[in-house]
Every structure is written in C-alpha cells, then in structure tokens.
Design an enzyme around this catalytic site. Structure first.
Site, short mmCIF file in Angstrom:
data_model
loop_
_atom_site.label_atom_id
_atom_site.label_comp_id
_atom_site.label_asym_id
_atom_site.label_seq_id
_atom_site.Cartn_x
_atom_site.Cartn_y
_atom_site.Cartn_z
N GLU A 383 27.45 -32.34 1.26
CA GLU A 383 28.01 -31.60 0.12
C GLU A 383 29.49 -31.93 -0.09
OE1 GLU A 383 26.09 -30.38 -1.96
OE2 GLU A 383 24.34 -30.44 -0.68
N HIS A 513 13.87 -29.20 -6.27
CA HIS A 513 14.19 -30.19 -7.31
C HIS A 513 13.13 -30.29 -8.40
CE1 HIS A 513 16.14 -31.09 -3.52
NE2 HIS A 513 17.11 -31.73 -4.18
O1 X8Z Z 1 19.00 -31.69 -2.08
C1 X8Z Z 1 19.67 -32.31 -1.29
C2 X8Z Z 1 21.12 -31.95 -1.05
C3 X8Z Z 1 21.72 -31.31 -2.24
S1 X8Z Z 1 22.34 -32.40 -3.38
C4 X8Z Z 1 21.23 -30.96 0.09
N1 X8Z Z 1 19.11 -33.28 -0.54
C5 X8Z Z 1 17.70 -33.63 -0.67
C6 X8Z Z 1 16.77 -32.53 -0.20
O2 X8Z Z 1 17.23 -31.60 0.46
O3 X8Z Z 1 15.58 -32.61 -0.48
C7 X8Z Z 1 19.80 -34.14 0.42
C8 X8Z Z 1 18.79 -35.12 0.90
C9 X8Z Z 1 17.51 -34.85 0.20
ZN ZN Z 2 23.55 -34.01 -2.89
#
Ligand code: X8Z
Ligand code: ZN
Length: 613
Positions: A383, A513
């Site tokens: 982060e 996501h």
């Molecule tokens: O979502 C994220 C970050 C926030 S930008 C913590 N990541 C992905 C996840 O958690 O699925 C980082 C790596 C993959």
């Molecule tokens: Zn990130």
C-alpha cells in the site's frame, strides 16, 4: 482494490465549470475573414485542459471524501453515506461524461498533430473517463453508481458467522492459515463463501450497467474498455496473460504436486487427491499458499507479533525513507484508517487494503486492517508503494490528469517489489527480525516465496481474468457463474471445491475486485512480472547482489531508480519505460530465472509422485 480511485465526475450545481470560463474580450475591430486566422489549437487545448482539470480535481476530491466515508463507516440500513457518495459521484459523472466535454475533446484530438504530446495524453485521459460516464445515457450512469455503492456496502457490511458467532475476515484467514482440523477448516471456508449469495443480483446488474455505459461511447464491452487503458485490445490482453501463465506453468505444476502430497500428509489423508480441496489451502481463494511452509530460523509472524501493528506501519515508512523517500505527510497519519475496528464499534469498514489519492495532491491515505503478521507486513509495503507513487508524481511536471501509474500494473508493482525486498533474509537480519547467525534453509525460503508469487499467477492471469473476460465480453449467463468459476479454478489452479457449489452461491463475488475493481485483475499478474524484472535489474546492476538475497535498506541509488519510474506518472509510454529502465520488454524471464533453482529441487522432491495437472 481501489488502486486509484477514479470515480465519475461532474459539475455540481454550485460549482459550474461555466462560471470559471473567463468571458471573451469585447471585439473592437472588424475581424478579418475567419479563414485567414490560423486556429491556435495548442492554446485552445491548454485553456480547455486547465479549466477541465481544475473542476475535475475539485469534484474528484469531493467524491473521494464521500467514498472514504462510505468505506470506513459502514452502517447497514443507514443511507446517509450512500446518498452522499451517490451525489458526489453523480456530480463527477455529469462533468466527465458531459456531451460538451466529449465533443470538445474529440474536436481537439482531431488536430492531434498540432498539439503537444502531454496535451494529447491528457485529452485521451479525458475521453477515457468520459466513456465510463457518458451523459448520453445519464440514467444508466446514475444506476451504475448506485448499484456500485450498494454492492460495496453489502460486501463489507456482511456479518460473517461461525458457529453462530460473528467473525472478521482476519479471523477466518487465521483459521485457514493455522487450523489442522479439516472439519474446522471447512467450516471457516464455508463461512467465507456465504457472502457471495447476496451479491449475485448486484453483480448481474453491475455487469450489464458497466457494459452498457462504455458501449455508449463505442467500446465493445467493459473488459475491452479496461484493456484499452494499456493501449491494448481485449484479445491482446488475453494473449499476454495466457502467455505469462504458460511461462510459469511448469513451475506451478511442480508446486501443485508438491502441495498435494505435503498437505495430504499434514491432514493425515491417505489418498492424495488430484485436485487440492479448496479448504486445505491457507487462503480463501487459494491465491497465496506461502504460509504452508515454515522455515526454521525465519519466523516472521512471531517477531512481528512482538513488535505490534503500529511498529509495522512505521517500519514500512522507515524502509521507504531509507531509500530517500520523504516521511509520509501528517495527513496520512491523521486521516488513514490503518487498524481493525474495536469489537465495540457500531459500524463496519472495508477491510481489504487500499491506498487513496484523495485530492490528486498531497492528501494521501490508506485503509487497512493491519495485524502484526507476515501477510499484513507485506501488504503494508504494498500500500505504501501506491502512496509513494502518488506523492512522487504529484509534481509540477505532471498534470493532474496524468497523475496515475505508467500503467495500472506499475502502480501495483512498486509496492509489491518493496514487499518482496522487505522479506529477504539480509534485509530482515539487518532489522533484527531474524537472527543473522541462524542457519536457514535457503531452498525452503525460495519455496515459500514461490508459494506466494508463482501460485498467484494462475489465479490472477487465469481464473480471475478469464472469468471477468467471460462475464463482460461473453455475457456469461447468471445460470453459469459458479459453474464457470469452478471450471476455471480446476483448470488453472488445480483446486476443487469441498462441496457442491450450485448457482445459489456466487463464489467469484466473494473476491472484492469482482465487485468493486472490475475487469482489471490482470493488473496484479502483470505487476508480478514487472516487479521481478525491476528487482532483477536492481539486484544485479545497482546492488550487485544475488536477487534472492538482497538488502535494499538505505540504498539511495535504488531509491533514485524507483523515483525515476514514479515521477513521470502516466506521462510516459509504459513499454518504453520498461525497456529504458531494465533493458527488456515485458517478460516473465526474470521471474522464471529467480525460481530456477527451485524447479530442480521440486522435480527431485516430486520424483515418484503422480502429477495431476
Ligand atoms: O488487492 C490487492 C491489494 C490492494 S491494491 C492489497 N492485492 C491483490 C489481492 O489482494 O487480491 C495485492 C495482491 C493481489
Ligand atoms: Zn495495490
């Protein structure tokens, strides 16, 4: 998620962009015939962009503030936040998607060759934003914004119950990391998937609305829209991620075989299953298996527990500062929301880590739920990578509209790179987080890393990307959401569900996501590839150290190198930048090379074992 929040923007009634336009000077002489005056397109573009950016930044700031509250104070049933967020985002959408702005931008872009490079890039950014919010279809945009806010509240307002008791996702994650009893693991896994059921309707609705809004400005679908930000078509993006997956497949196959046998042993299961049951793995989606391996003399979890969460938050800052980055601004410490809520809190918060560039200037914040453990240690570094990227491209050379990564994957890569560096042995020994004299098994360390970085690839470039591709570009039927999801999980990850996953579940939607950072998960897969390329360069050419055992701490030249990537933001061509900085194009070469010794080790270890993928 929310790598960058780029919500929709618009002119609120109080803040009309019209009122900002200075009126034209009175005409005192008879003008010559129009044709005789060459139009000053550059001057016109400059004026348009100046005015546009000023309004954009104000609306963006207001929308960020509203979104921030919506994500940090979730009170189910209370619509105050949702209403405010809706209004701010609609204001943003009315402005960015306004027919007038679109028309003007297109007109100026027709005379591209008379504009300077940065102007063209900014105008393209304006059009990209507009496509998300075209006011030719204002009702769709309004509906999408509403559906989006509601979906996030539903996901993060959800009350996970284990044996009738409320639990946090951090607690569920801990069970999946530590629990040896398979029945208890299964319970935790099942609990983690319950939230998906209530998200299905919202996802169907969002898919349609997202597609329809971007289609109004000529994109085929939302997936194509997102890929276009890289200057790529949907097909080009799919071939790129498939290629990456293939390059790492041989190693994944070894890791998968190794994990099947080791986990079966650990849980006392005689018949080694061909596909790994999802609840056997230490992560809700099987995207990171690193905690499967503990290495003697290297117990980060223990050390971090002694230090505490605040130490972790400050330590990550110290690391960046040691490279020559400034201290985080006061506003970061005042306004960020870094730790889990107390049990007594009457509200919930989004507990997936994110970094926010609130005003496209110096108000930067992070939203996390830091626990003193290795996973949050890495996430904190990740982060802060976003935060330092924001701070570094906030400079007079980079116009507000280009304050973004060289592409979205770079934004993800830099913090992950620091996360990788902060986990290497010489670095940790320097910090006294491990005993410098303790003998550690380096192959086990490499294995642990592969179970994080390599294991992630089939999930990110395969499951998530293929699913979102089908969702947006193939109009995947809601009758098939879960069937398709598990088919991809099986094909790419070699993982099977522990029980029947009918269409009453929406397991994909348990991943944040899918709901709130749509059709861009390949950013992370690409970011891992890029991060290994950058790390390889730093280790070999700047530090002159083995890439598997580096210590970046205190090295100003490394800091210079990273700042050189961050400072221009999106004002550079991402491909050119990679070649300039590392001497090669985007390629999994460095990642494959990094893990090469492990390949041999695993082949040996897996001798006599049956491969199933
Ligand atoms: O979502 C994220 C970050 C926030 S930008 C913590 N990541 C992905 C996840 O958690 O699925 C980082 C790596 C993959
Ligand atoms: Zn990130």
């Amino acid at each position: 998620m929310k790598k960058l929040i780029l919500p929709a923007l618009a002119v609120s009634l109080l803040y009309s962009c019209q009122s900002k336009v200075p009126s034209a000077p009175p005409v005192t002489t008879t003008p010559p015939p129009a044709a005789a005056i060459p139009r000053d397109f550059r001057g016109e573009a400059e004026k348009f962009l100046r005015e546009y950016s000023e309004t954009y930044q104000k609306l963006y700031t207001a929308a960020s503030e509203a979104e921030w509250t919506s994500n940090t104070r979730i009170i189910p049933g209370d619509e105050t936040n949702a209403r405010r967020t809706q209004e701010a985002n609609e204001a943003m959408a009315r402005f960015t998607g306004s027919e007038e702005n679109i028309k003007r931008t297109r007109e100026l872009l027709e005379h591209k060759d008379m504009l300077d490079r940065l102007q063209v890039l900014q105008l393209e950014a304006v059009l990209f934003q507009a496509a998300n919010n075209p006011q030719t279809v204002p009702d769709l945009v309004t509906e999408r914004i509403k559906a989006q806010t509601a979906q996030t509240e539903k996901l993060y307002g959800y009350d996970y119950k284990l044996n009738g008791k409320s639990v946090t996702t951090n607690q569920l994650d801990d069970i999946l990391k530590d629990e040896k009893n398979l029945a208890k693991r299964l319970q935790a896994w099942n609990t983690s998937k319950e939230v998906g059921k209530g998200l299905k309707e919202g996802l169907i609705n969002l898919r349609d609305l997202r597609n329809k809004t971007v289609q109004a400005l000529g994109y085929e679908d939302y997936f194509s829209y997102q890929a276009s930000e890289y200057g790529m078509s949907r097909e080009e993006m799919m071939s790129l991620v498939r290629k990456i997956n293939e390059e790492l497949r041989p190693l994944y196959r070894e890791l998968h075989t190794y994990a099947r046998y080791e986990l079966a042993k650990k849980y006392g299961v005689k018949n080694v299953p061909e596909q790994i049951p999802a609840h056997w793995l230490p992560n809700r989606w099987g995207q990171d298996w690193s905690s499967m391996v503990s290495v003697k003399g290297f117990n980060l979890d223990n050390e971090l527990k002694k230090k505490g969460s605040e130490w972790q938050a400050k330590q990550a800052e110290r690391f960046y500062m040691s490279l020559g980055f400034p201290a985080l601004p006061e506003v970061f410490w005042e306004k960020s929301d870094l730790y889990p809520l107390p049990k007594t809190a009457k509200y919930k918060k989004n507990n997936h880590a994110s970094a926010w560039h609130m005003d496209l200037d110096n108000d930067v914040r992070s939203l996390m739920s830091i626990e003193p453990n290795a996973e949050w240690y890495e996430t904190t570094h990740h982060e802060y990578g976003h935060i330092y990227y924001y701070l570094t491209y906030t400079n007079p050379e980079v116009p507000v509209l280009l304050r973004a990564g060289a592409n979205r994957a770079y934004h993800e890569a830099l913090g992950s790179l620091m996360g990788l560096a902060a986990n290497q042995k010489p670095f940790l020994a320097g910090l006294d987080l491990i005993d410098p004299k303790a003998k550690t098994d380096d192959m086990q360390l490499l294995l642990k890393e592969a179970l994080n970085y390599v294991v992630f690839i089939p999930f990110a470039s395969g499951v998530m990307t293929e699913f979102e591709h089908d969702l947006y570009a193939r109009d995947l039927s809601p009758e098939e959401f879960n069937r398709r999801w598990w088919q991809l999980v099986s094909e790419y990850q070699g993982i099977q569900p522990p029980n029947a996953r009918g269409e009453e579940f929406t397991d994909a939607a348990t991943k944040t996501h899918i709901n709130d950072d749509p059709a861009q998960y390949y950013d992370y897969a690409l970011s891992y590839v890029i991060l290994f390329q950058l790390h390889d360069h730093i280790a070999k050419n700047i530090l002159k150290q083995d890439p598997r055992a580096t210590n970046y701490y205190g090295n100003k030249e490394v800091g210079e190198f990273l700042r050189g990537i961050m400072a221009p933001g999106a004002s550079v061509d991402w491909r050119q930048m990679l070649v300039e900085k590392t001497g090669e194009e985007l390629s999994a070469r460095a990642m494959v090379e990094y893990f090469a010794p492990l390949m041999e080790y695993l082949k040996e270890k897996n001798k006599g074992r049956k491969y199933s993928i």
